[in-house]
Design a protein around this motif. Structure first.
Motif, PDB file in Angstrom:
ATOM      1  N   THR A 280     -17.509  -5.865   4.065  1.00  0.00           N
ATOM      2  CA  THR A 280     -17.462  -6.582   3.036  1.00  0.00           C
ATOM      3  C   THR A 280     -17.129  -5.376   1.893  1.00  0.00           C
ATOM      4  O   THR A 280     -16.985  -6.031   0.445  1.00  0.00           O
ATOM      5  N   THR A 281     -16.724  -4.305   1.905  1.00  0.00           N
ATOM      6  CA  THR A 281     -16.289  -3.558   1.174  1.00  0.00           C
ATOM      7  C   THR A 281     -14.663  -2.963   1.274  1.00  0.00           C
ATOM      8  O   THR A 281     -14.172  -3.029   2.266  1.00  0.00           O
ATOM      9  N   THR A 282     -14.152  -2.563   0.095  1.00  0.00           N
ATOM     10  CA  THR A 282     -12.788  -1.856  -0.077  1.00  0.00           C
ATOM     11  C   THR A 282     -13.139  -0.651  -0.625  1.00  0.00           C
ATOM     12  O   THR A 282     -13.825  -0.335  -1.600  1.00  0.00           O
ATOM     13  N   LYS A 283     -12.763   0.526   0.235  1.00  0.00           N
ATOM     14  CA  LYS A 283     -12.713   1.716  -0.354  1.00  0.00           C
ATOM     15  C   LYS A 283     -11.472   2.414  -0.731  1.00  0.00           C
ATOM     16  O   LYS A 283     -10.238   2.095   0.058  1.00  0.00           O
ATOM     17  N   LEU A 284     -11.528   3.133  -1.967  1.00  0.00           N
ATOM     18  CA  LEU A 284     -10.132   3.996  -2.080  1.00  0.00           C
ATOM     19  C   LEU A 284     -10.493   5.434  -2.133  1.00  0.00           C
ATOM     20  O   LEU A 284     -11.407   6.143  -2.510  1.00  0.00           O
ATOM     21  N   TRP A 285      -9.227   6.071  -1.397  1.00  0.00           N
ATOM     22  CA  TRP A 285      -9.479   7.209  -1.111  1.00  0.00           C
ATOM     23  C   TRP A 285      -8.456   8.120  -1.756  1.00  0.00           C
ATOM     24  O   TRP A 285      -7.162   7.730  -1.739  1.00  0.00           O
ATOM     25  N   SER A 286      -8.651   9.400  -2.093  1.00  0.00           N
ATOM     26  CA  SER A 286      -7.661  10.340  -2.540  1.00  0.00           C
ATOM     27  C   SER A 286      -7.030  10.975  -1.441  1.00  0.00           C
ATOM     28  O   SER A 286      -7.547  11.655  -0.812  1.00  0.00           O
ATOM     29  N   THR A 287      -5.702  10.837  -1.671  1.00  0.00           N
ATOM     30  CA  THR A 287      -4.761  11.672  -0.496  1.00  0.00           C
ATOM     31  C   THR A 287      -4.724  13.306  -0.484  1.00  0.00           C
ATOM     32  O   THR A 287      -4.072  13.863   0.053  1.00  0.00           O
ATOM     33  N   SER A 288      -5.288  13.421  -1.656  1.00  0.00           N
ATOM     34  CA  SER A 288      -5.118  15.147  -2.210  1.00  0.00           C
ATOM     35  C   SER A 288      -6.369  15.790  -1.343  1.00  0.00           C
ATOM     36  O   SER A 288      -6.441  17.051  -1.168  1.00  0.00           O
ATOM     37  N   THR A 289      -7.391  14.926  -0.823  1.00  0.00           N
ATOM     38  CA  THR A 289      -8.653  15.554  -0.486  1.00  0.00           C
ATOM     39  C   THR A 289      -8.889  15.205   0.682  1.00  0.00           C
ATOM     40  O   THR A 289      -9.391  15.744   1.872  1.00  0.00           O
TER      41      THR A 289
END
Length: 597
Positions: A126-135
């Motif tokens: 039930t979650t959406t997670k947002l990831w930084s492509t720099s790290t």
């Protein structure tokens, strides 16, 4: 219309997977590459020209459920049923790192932001997670979506659409100030919920190229495609019917004119957006789980339970005449013209300019007592202008939408854009202005006037203290196809001067220097032109002193340098002004500088 006969013979089949093909993607920047994911726990990187597998990508410990390729082709991301996320190098197919335990449930969907700075992952937890492509470390943020997340999709403007078992949710982000470009840029990590609406249970989403529409594909209880207007988040027209089981995936071609849908009913259907008609059917031997277009749009690629990827030809008469990204808007304009055979290029530009002038000059009494006929689109447009002048934005938008629904026109779309700006729906307003440009017949005077209207709305936003939105609008205007660069520089210089004055009054001297420097840079591009004669609309509508805009920007920059303690730089700035002005103004400037010291 005769029933469509399904095509059961693909032009090619790519075979190597040992189980169901659940996901596929074509590299946006390289038409010859494709990556696929399967229940066999592996990804495969393909050469589309030869059909050869370039790389078998191993690393998942459970069935792959989702994959995505970044817009720049640098990254491939894949997710599986154990909640693991693996990032791969786009060129080589080698893993960037070990699997990341991203979710506590299945990863159903992945999507990169347009600038490739972020990856969104949606899960059955039930979650959406947002990831930084720099790290690629811990997620930047996590959104609790209240249900199984079936699909996540970024729009070209950074909105994030999330489809759950219950709703479609739309998220945005607050712009961030970039000290290097002296402008506000959108964040690829949207967490601000701006809309949530019941669209049933959807398995797939797709944005049109300019973000004016969002399309959704439903589950087995509602195997239809629905179209949503992103300015109101209301459904447009009736559902698109054809499939009779769950729609696993939908995909738009790059020009936004065609949509392909893949279903549990063993079929891929090809739809034309301009009239919402199903124009082709491609039939697999089993259920179809994924579908996309080749980068050039000439083929449809689909995969499913038959363990292979089938390539189907896009009908030649369905291909756009050019490969431009504005195909959707051209299609919309064509459809509107066909729907209204008596339709002319748009409202009379002179009458339109008269109405808009009345709005901004405050002389709307001539339109106060409009008796609106139920089928008179011009009357609705005129009343929308009046309601906008009165800041009754809800009524203005209602009248504008009614006008466009009766008969699309230049004036109707402009009135809608103004109303949407008043409601602070700036991106939706931009789309309305872009649609208005379809009705100008490329008349230069009308195009120029429309561009000034767009610039004027930017100024209106600034005057309403929506400074960040206004600066974003300037960036959008500068990138628009009908750009008038001088207009952009004039508006940017004016807004920068105003923001510098605000910073100066607040004793934020360094910030003031930045704004005035940006204003000077913008005004240097037009300071020798008689802009007070060329752009008298700004003087009439907004009361600007264009004749001295360049001088004002430079003088305020000099003043800010003094306040910030940069005395040498201030003197250099003053000398630069003196070198460029005529003898008549030098005496006044000397007196001003003496008083400043």
């Amino acid at each position: 219309m005769a029933a469509l006969i399904p095509n059961i013979t693909p032009t090619r089949a790519f075979e190597d997977h040992e189980d169901r093909v659940i996901a596929l993607a074509v590299f946006p920047n390289r038409d010859e590459r494709m990556v696929t994911g399967s229940y066999d726990r592996m990804l495969r990187l393909w050469d589309l020209k030869t059909g050869v597998v370039l790389k078998k990508m191993e690393g998942h410990r459970s069935r792959v459920r989702a994959l995505a390729v970044s817009r720049d082709g640098k990254w491939i991301a894949s997710g599986d049923e154990s909640g693991d996320l693996i990032v791969w190098h786009g060129n080589t197919g080698e893993p960037l790192n070990q699997a990341i335990k991203a979710h506590d449930g299945w990863i159903f969907s992945l999507d990169f932001s347009l600038d490739s700075r972020a990856l969104a992952s949606g899960s059955s937890d039930t979650t959406t997670k947002l990831w930084s492509t720099s790290t690629w470390e811990e997620p930047r943020c996590s959104i609790n979506c209240g249900g199984n997340v079936r699909c996540v999709r970024y729009s070209v403007y950074g909105h994030l659409a999330i489809a759950t078992d219950r709703h479609i949710q739309i998220y945005t982000s607050n712009p961030q100030y970039d000290r290097y470009s002296y402008s506000y840029i959108s964040s690829p990590f949207p967490t601000q919920l701006i809309s949530s609406f019941s669209g049933g249970s959807n398995y797939s989403l797709a944005w049109t190229p300019y973000g004016s529409r969002l399309l959704s594909g439903g589950n087995g209880a509602d195997p239809t495609i629905r179209e949503w207007d992103t300015s109101t988040w209301q459904q447009v027209g009736d559902p698109w019917k054809g499939h009779f089981e769950v729609i696993h995936a939908i995909s738009l071609n790059s020009s936004g004119t065609l949509l392909a849908s893949a279903s549990h009913d063993n079929r891929v259907r090809l739809w034309r957006l301009s009239d919402r008609r199903n124009i082709a059917i491609f039939r697999h031997s089993g259920e179809v789980n994924c579908v996309t277009f080749s980068a050039n749009g000439k083929h449809v690629l689909s995969g499913g339970v038959d363990k292979k990827i089938s390539e189907w030809p896009t009908p030649e008469d369905a291909l756009p005449e050019d490969g431009s990204k504005d195909g959707l808007m051209k299609e919309q304009a064509t459809h509107q013209a066909q729907a209204y055979p008596d339709f002319k290029a748009g409202s009379n530009p002179r009458l339109l300019q008269r109405n808009v002038n009345m709005i901004y000059a405050g002389r709307c009494y001539e339109l106060d007592n409009i008796d609106v006929d139920a089928n008179d689109h011009i009357a609705y447009t005129n009343r929308a202008f009046v309601m906008a002048r009165k800041c009754d934005w809800d009524q203005a938008l209602q009248d504008a939408v009614r006008s466009v629904s009766i008969q699309p026109s230049l004036a109707g779309h402009i009135s809608k854009g103004i109303a949407l700006c008043g409601k602070k729906q700036v991106l939706a307003a931009r789309i309305s202005f872009d649609l208005a440009s379809m009705f100008t017949n490329r008349d230069l005077k009308t195009d120029h006037f429309l561009f000034l209207i767009k610039a004027g709305i930017t100024i209106a936003l600034f005057n309403a203290n929506e400074h960040q939105e206004a600066m974003l609008r300037i960036q959008e205007l500068a990138a628009s196809p009908d750009v008038d660069p001088v207009t952009c520089h004039i508006v940017e210089a004016y807004l920068r001067v105003q923001m510098g004055n605000i910073a100066l009054e607040g004793a934020r001297h360094s910030e003031a220097v930045e704004h005035f420097t940006a204003a000077v840079n913008a005004s240097n591009l037009f300071y020798k032109l008689p802009i007070h004669l060329m752009y008298d609309e700004f003087i009439v509508l907004f009361g600007w002193d264009l004749k001295y805009l360049w001088q004002t920007a430079n003088q305020q920059q000099c003043c800010a340098f003094f306040r910030a303690g940069s005395f040498v730089t201030a003197i250099e700035s003053y000398q630069s002004i003196m070198d460029k002005v005529d003898e008549d103004r030098k005496a006044d400037l000397r007196a001003w500088f003496a008083a400043l010291k």
